[in-house]
Design a protein around this motif. Sequence first.
Motif, PDB file in Angstrom:
ATOM      1  N   GLU A  83      27.909  47.135  59.480  1.00 27.72           N
ATOM      2  CA  GLU A  83      26.985  45.929  59.147  1.00 27.72           C
ATOM      3  C   GLU A  83      27.681  44.537  59.298  1.00 27.72           C
ATOM      4  O   GLU A  83      27.085  43.435  59.657  1.00 27.72           O
ATOM      5  N   GLY A  84      28.814  44.326  58.937  1.00 28.68           N
ATOM      6  CA  GLY A  84      29.619  43.458  58.880  1.00 28.68           C
ATOM      7  C   GLY A  84      29.684  42.787  60.136  1.00 28.68           C
ATOM      8  O   GLY A  84      29.642  41.316  60.171  1.00 28.68           O
ATOM      9  N   TYR A  85      29.863  43.485  61.156  1.00 28.16           N
ATOM     10  CA  TYR A  85      29.767  42.966  62.575  1.00 28.16           C
ATOM     11  C   TYR A  85      28.428  42.276  62.930  1.00 28.16           C
ATOM     12  O   TYR A  85      28.671  41.212  63.530  1.00 28.16           O
ATOM     13  N   LEU A  86      27.537  43.062  62.382  1.00 28.59           N
ATOM     14  CA  LEU A  86      26.238  42.382  62.811  1.00 28.59           C
ATOM     15  C   LEU A  86      26.020  41.234  61.953  1.00 28.59           C
ATOM     16  O   LEU A  86      25.391  40.279  62.672  1.00 28.59           O
ATOM     17  N   LYS A  87      26.483  41.135  60.835  1.00 27.31           N
ATOM     18  CA  LYS A  87      26.222  39.874  60.008  1.00 27.31           C
ATOM     19  C   LYS A  87      26.817  38.789  60.703  1.00 27.31           C
ATOM     20  O   LYS A  87      26.491  37.724  60.589  1.00 27.31           O
ATOM     21  N   LEU A  88      28.286  38.959  61.081  1.00 26.35           N
ATOM     22  CA  LEU A  88      29.043  37.787  61.574  1.00 26.35           C
ATOM     23  C   LEU A  88      28.416  37.439  62.886  1.00 26.35           C
ATOM     24  O   LEU A  88      28.096  36.178  63.334  1.00 26.35           O
ATOM     25  N   ALA A  89      27.891  38.131  63.685  1.00 23.02           N
ATOM     26  CA  ALA A  89      27.247  37.929  65.038  1.00 23.02           C
ATOM     27  C   ALA A  89      26.052  36.887  64.852  1.00 23.02           C
ATOM     28  O   ALA A  89      25.621  36.345  65.520  1.00 23.02           O
ATOM     29  N   GLU A  90      25.134  37.460  63.615  1.00 23.28           N
ATOM     30  CA  GLU A  90      24.077  36.709  63.628  1.00 23.28           C
ATOM     31  C   GLU A  90      24.374  35.156  62.949  1.00 23.28           C
ATOM     32  O   GLU A  90      23.771  34.307  63.259  1.00 23.28           O
ATOM     33  N   ARG A  91      25.521  35.219  62.257  1.00 25.58           N
ATOM     34  CA  ARG A  91      25.866  33.944  61.527  1.00 25.58           C
ATOM     35  C   ARG A  91      26.245  33.012  63.090  1.00 25.58           C
ATOM     36  O   ARG A  91      25.913  31.870  63.039  1.00 25.58           O
ATOM     37  N   LEU A  92      27.004  33.648  63.674  1.00 28.06           N
ATOM     38  CA  LEU A  92      27.586  33.077  65.048  1.00 28.06           C
ATOM     39  C   LEU A  92      26.379  32.446  65.830  1.00 28.06           C
ATOM     40  O   LEU A  92      26.382  31.207  66.443  1.00 28.06           O
ATOM     41  N   ASN A  93      25.478  33.400  65.999  1.00 26.53           N
ATOM     42  CA  ASN A  93      24.382  33.021  66.800  1.00 26.53           C
ATOM     43  C   ASN A  93      23.518  31.741  66.358  1.00 26.53           C
ATOM     44  O   ASN A  93      22.897  31.005  67.022  1.00 26.53           O
ATOM     45  N   ALA A  94      23.135  31.620  64.985  1.00 26.52           N
ATOM     46  CA  ALA A  94      22.750  30.488  64.295  1.00 26.52           C
ATOM     47  C   ALA A  94      23.304  29.458  64.244  1.00 26.52           C
ATOM     48  O   ALA A  94      22.825  28.401  64.124  1.00 26.52           O
ATOM     49  N   SER A  95      24.853  29.499  64.173  1.00 27.27           N
ATOM     50  CA  SER A  95      25.738  28.351  63.923  1.00 27.27           C
ATOM     51  C   SER A  95      26.049  27.499  65.159  1.00 27.27           C
ATOM     52  O   SER A  95      26.521  26.381  65.064  1.00 27.27           O
ATOM     53  N   THR A  96      26.012  28.300  66.213  1.00 30.44           N
ATOM     54  CA  THR A  96      26.696  27.635  67.463  1.00 30.44           C
ATOM     55  C   THR A  96      25.631  26.716  68.237  1.00 30.44           C
ATOM     56  O   THR A  96      24.319  26.806  67.814  1.00 30.44           O
TER      57      THR A  96
END
Length: 429
Positions: A83-96
Amino acid sequence: MTNTEELITRRTNAVAQGVGTRGIYAARAQNAELWDVDGKRFIDFAAGIAVNNTGHRHPKLMAAVAQQSEQFTHTCFHVAPYEGYLKLAERLNASTPGSFDKKTMLVTTGAEAVENAVKMARAYTGRSGVIGFSGAFHGRTLLGMALCGKVNPYKKAFGAMPPEVMHAPFPNAMHGVTVEQSIAVLENMLRSSIDPERVAAIIIEPVQGEGGFNIAPPEFLKKLREICDTHGIMLIADEVQAGMARTGKLFAFEHSGVVPDLMVMAKGLAGGFPLSAVTGRAEVVDAAPVGGIGGTYAGNPLSVASANAVFEVIEEEALCERATQIGDMIQSRLKALAERQGMEPVGDVRGLGAMVAFELVTDRESNGPDAPLTGRVIAEAEERGLIILPCGTFGNVVRLLPPLTTPIEQVNEALDILEASIEAAISAG
C-alpha cells in the motif's frame, strides 16, 4: 595517523579511482550538522547533493522507516505489491503540476527515472529522438550521460553515445546566451538536423544542477511548451535536484506556470533513502507495455515509507516557505559581499529558494571562469567546518544546498564561515 588519513589510504587501495570523493569521512549526522571520524563538526550545506532537504535523520522519517522495517523490507513490488507505494503514487499524482489524469512509477535513482521517462515518451509517440541542453546533467547511465551537456568527466573516455540525442544551448544571460538565441538554435535544429516528427521528447532541468544553478527563464519554458505542442513532442521536467520544496515551491516548474507532460524526481523525495519517480500524463505513462518498466528494487518499501513521511514534514514544517526564507538570507549576504571592494571575483549570485550559487570569475568584464579560486573557497570552507560543493561547466560555481530544516542560527554561522572563506581564498590568490 588520524582516522581520516587511515580511511583515505584504505579508500585509495580498495575503491575504484573513478568514484570521486572528498576527504570528509562521516561518523554521524543530525539535521544540518555532520561529524567526521576524528570528531570534527561541519555544517552541511551540501545535504548529500540536495537529498537531505529534511535534514539528516529527521525523527519523523526515522520513525516511519523503523515501523516499516518491522513489517517487511523487500518483497519486490512486481511480486507482492504494498500500500505504501500506492499511497506515494497518489500523492505524486495529486501534487505535481497539471489538472489532467496522472500516473506514477517508482524506481531507485534519478538516472533510472530519466531513462524510464524517455522510454514512456518513445512508446507513446512512436519516435526515438530526444533533445537536451548544454550544461545539463541527467545521470551516468548510457542514455543519461548522452543527455548530459557536459563532457568532462561524464562522457570522457566512455566511447560512442546513443544516436538521436541532440543538444540546444541553455539560456545564460551572464555569458551572452539569450532566450531568443537558444530558441532560434532549437528551431533551426528542427529544420536542419532532425525532423520534429522523429523527436519523442525534450528534457530540461528548471534549474540546472551540475550545470551551475542556471535558472530556466519562464518565457523560455513557455516557448518550449509551445514547440512541443506544435510538434507532438513530450516535455520532460527533470526535477531531480530542484524538486521537493528546494526552490520555495514543491517543484521548480511551478515558478513558471508551465506544465510538463512527464516529471522525474529523486534526491529529496525520500530524505536520504534511494528512491525516484516518474509522474505524468496517464496515457503517456501507460504507453509502456506491461513488464517493460520497473526493477527489482524499484519503490523499495523503506524508501517509500520515508518518502511518505517527507511529504508530511514539508507540509507540517512549511518547508517551501522556509526554503524561501533561507534562500533570501543567503542571497542577501552574498550580494552584499559581492558589492564590497576587493570582492570583484564574485561575478554573480543566483538561485531559487534555498538552491543558491555564486559564480567566481577572473574579472567582471569578460566573466572568465576562475576554477582555481573556486577550489580554494571550497577548501577554505571545509577547513573552517562548512561543506559546500562546486558545479558549472567550467567548475567555477559554488552551490549551496542547506537542509530546509537548518536552524537560522546555523545558517548565519555557515554564512560567517563562507564569507571568511571567500575573503581568505581571494587574498591567497
